[in-house]
Write a protein that holds these residues in place. Structure first.
Motif, PDB file in Angstrom:
ATOM      1  N   HIS A 250      -4.946  -2.290  12.375  1.00  0.00           N
ATOM      2  CA  HIS A 250      -5.750  -1.151  12.792  1.00  0.00           C
ATOM      3  C   HIS A 250      -7.000  -1.581  13.560  1.00  0.00           C
TER       4      HIS A 250
ATOM      5  N   SER B 163      -5.291   7.843   7.915  1.00  0.00           N
ATOM      6  CA  SER B 163      -5.985   6.567   7.722  1.00  0.00           C
ATOM      7  C   SER B 163      -5.091   5.357   7.949  1.00  0.00           C
ATOM      8  N   GLN B 164      -3.855   5.581   8.337  1.00  0.00           N
ATOM      9  CA  GLN B 164      -2.965   4.467   8.619  1.00  0.00           C
ATOM     10  C   GLN B 164      -1.908   4.907   9.612  1.00  0.00           C
ATOM     11  N   HIS B 165      -1.433   3.946  10.404  1.00  0.00           N
ATOM     12  CA  HIS B 165      -0.356   4.236  11.334  1.00  0.00           C
ATOM     13  C   HIS B 165       0.871   4.682  10.536  1.00  0.00           C
TER      14      HIS B 165
ATOM     15  N   TYR C 225      -9.665   4.002   9.337  1.00  0.00           N
ATOM     16  CA  TYR C 225      -8.397   3.373   8.959  1.00  0.00           C
ATOM     17  C   TYR C 225      -8.541   2.386   7.807  1.00  0.00           C
ATOM     18  N   VAL C 226      -7.404   2.193   7.111  1.00  0.00           N
ATOM     19  CA  VAL C 226      -7.317   1.126   6.126  1.00  0.00           C
ATOM     20  C   VAL C 226      -7.600  -0.199   6.835  1.00  0.00           C
TER      21      VAL C 226
ATOM     22  N   THR D 297      -6.951  -3.411   7.980  1.00  0.00           N
ATOM     23  CA  THR D 297      -5.895  -4.404   8.179  1.00  0.00           C
ATOM     24  C   THR D 297      -5.945  -4.849   9.634  1.00  0.00           C
TER      25      THR D 297
ATOM     26  N   HIS E  58      -4.150   5.897   0.531  1.00  0.00           N
ATOM     27  CA  HIS E  58      -4.863   6.417   1.700  1.00  0.00           C
ATOM     28  C   HIS E  58      -4.244   7.735   2.158  1.00  0.00           C
TER      29      HIS E  58
ATOM     30  N   ARG F 212       0.794  -1.236   0.000  1.00  0.00           N
ATOM     31  CA  ARG F 212       0.000   0.000   0.000  1.00  0.00           C
ATOM     32  C   ARG F 212       0.826   1.285   0.000  1.00  0.00           C
TER      33      ARG F 212
END
Length: 539
Positions: free
Chosen positions: A426, A280-282, A420-421, A423, A276, A217
């Protein structure tokens, strides 16, 4: 009055804080640690046992010392802002010695089972069976704090990589990586672009023939050193910025973050641009990755579509031949085998009220500490969770009904899924200040900004505009620490102290102060709005 006995499972950063919190509330802790030393994940071991946390030798923390410390025990001012794991261990040993925690820890002791006692609905007590030197022993406890962490079960999704079974090179999970000596001259693929994957790719690229960093990603890359040379977390995690997040749209914040991160290097040019947005993601923290990409030492590739005996075929149909090593930096799963199904985990999702308490227990005498993935810093959050949990164990705080707790869990889970995305990474996300304040409110230690502004304006300004350091949660309420005010007002000095190893004529304190004064009028306006908002909500 007989003290309540509390079992603490694990002597890592969460477990040490939990022991101290028990003592603060006059409870009697007994900590069980599988290893022969404190530190948990952060203690480097060349040969780590299965199901034990493990790090590589060079690991340096991604969170700065003023943000990643216990709330009543600042890191020594001469320690570097970003500590190597050995220096962090020095700090943990200082903490354990200062509060005399080691005498409560049973080392080389594995918890085999934690079960409700037959009269649990009345007593809330637990039968705990542990094993030391192949001998088992049973204990009865009034409460249990589970501090076993979530970096023990490597997630290795080999089924997602066709052909890996016939690959003739070496492949393993990043948990097994320790140091670069055995990889000189190799062609290496690192799968995964989290912090560990990037760190390992960069380190290996110094000795390898070529390193390929494979990502499904992409990722937004933060660097440790931020504006004016301050640590990135001490710059980001302020109450002022938290307030802006509440009043500005997510789109505006994402636009700002993207512009800021792309100003260092354009993520699209470097093959890192994700679909993203930043929130939206760490995020991944790395100072070195762009330098190693631009020098060709690391090449960013798409996801591996298939392996052959010697090669890797990527989603974009490119092929890299003669691969020697594949390292899967694909994260971890977590589980609680010793709880015998009491807390069910499915795809890294778990039902815990405020990510701490199982909502279905007849008595709230078991709490999970540190099972969080914060956009921020885990140590002070885990400590605050323990402060809340021991108050609940003592009966000083009560939990809502099971129905209300389940509703809270559902709401939190829905918010994470929306933001979040999707996965396994998350499922236990929290925002640092927002979550700290949420738990602090339950404990009764959230800073009262209006009171501080009226009684101590100098402190109020540093609390609002400065880094949201853990000391803020020792200013008032249960566990108040007399040194909290001084710790907050001198935190910038401790940030700069280890940097000043050469005396210069320029006074960086004054330049920093002048820089702050330029934005003060702007900040004052927002502070007024914030206090008005605060007043409307709470009065």
């Amino acid at each position: 009055m007989v003290k309540k006995k509390i079992a603490v499972i694990g002597a890592g950063i969460s477990g040490l804080g939990a022991i101290k919190c028990c003592l603060d509330e006059d409870l009697e802790p007994t900590c069980f640690e599988r290893n022969n030393d404190i530190g948990g994940l952060w203690r480097f071991q060349k040969n780590s046992s299965e199901k034990m946390p493990s790090i590589y030798k060079s690991v340096t923390i991604n969170t700065s010392k003023e943000m990643m410390c216990f709330s009543d025990f600042p890191v020594p001012d001469h320690f570097p802002n970003y500590m190597h794991n050995s220096r962090l261990m020095d700090y943990l040993r200082m903490y354990a010695k200062h509060f005399d925690l080691l005498k409560y820890i049973h080392f080389k002791t594995k918890v085999q089972s934690v079960r409700k006692r037959p009269d649990f609905s009345i007593s809330g007590q637990w039968d705990v069976v542990v094993e030391t030197d192949e001998k088992q022993e049973a204990f009865i406890f009034d409460g249990v704090l589970v501090c076993s962490g979530h970096h023990t079960d490597p997630f290795l999704p080999l089924q997602s990589f066709p052909g890996i079974e016939k690959f003739e090179g070496r492949y393993f999970h990043s948990r097994e990586y320790k140091s670069p000596e055995d990889f000189v001259g190799k062609r290496i693929i690192v799968v995964g672009i989290g912090n560990s994957g990037v760190d390992i790719a960069v380190e290996l690229s110094r000795v390898a023939k070529q390193v390929f960093l494979s990502t499904r990603r992409g990722a937004w890359i933060l660097h440790r050193v931020w504006d004016n040379g301050y640590p990135v977390d001490s710059s980001f995690f302020t109450r002022f910025n938290s307030f802006l997040q509440k009043v500005l749209t997510t789109t505006i914040i994402n636009n700002y973050l993207e512009k800021t991160m792309n100003s260092r290097f354009n993520h699209a040019h470097y093959g890192l641009l994700p679909q993203h947005r930043p929130l939206s993601q760490h995020p991944t923290v790395s100072d070195d990755l762009p330098n190693h990409i631009i020098s060709g030492k690391v090449q960013v590739k798409s996801n591996v579509k298939e392996f052959t005996e010697t090669d890797a075929i990527f989603d974009d149909e490119t092929v890299e031949e003669n691969i020697d090593v594949v390292i899967f930096a694909t994260g971890y799963s977590f589980s609680f085998p010793f709880l015998n199904g009491l807390i069910e985990v499915t795809n890294n999702e778990v039902s815990l009220y405020k990510l701490v308490f199982p909502p279905t227990l007849e008595k709230p005498t078991l709490a999970v500490i540190g099972l969080i993935q914060p956009l921020g810093i885990i140590l002070p959050i885990a400590e605050l969770q323990s402060r809340w949990a021991v108050q609940v164990f003592k009966g000083l705080r009560t939990l809502p009904s099971m129905k209300n707790m389940m509703a809270d869990i559902t709401q939190r889970r829905g918010a994470m899924a929306k933001r979040y995305v999707k996965t396994a990474r998350h499922t236990i996300q929290v925002d640092h200040i927002e979550y700290m304040d949420e738990i602090a409110t339950l404990v009764g230690v959230k800073p009262n900004l209006l009171f501080l502004l009226l009684s101590d304006p100098k402190l109020a300004f540093e609390v609002f505009f400065g880094p949201c350091t853990p000391y803020q949660y020792r200013l008032q309420g249960p566990g108040k620490w007399d040194g909290a005010r001084r710790a907050i007002l001198t935190q910038r000095e401790r940030i700069l102290k280890p940097l000043k190893t050469r005396v210069t004529s320029e006074d960086s304190h004054s330049s920093s102060w002048l820089s702050w004064m330029k934005v003060a009028p702007f900040g004052l306006a927002f502070l007024a709005v914030y206090l008005a908002y605060f007043r409307c909500i709470h009065w």
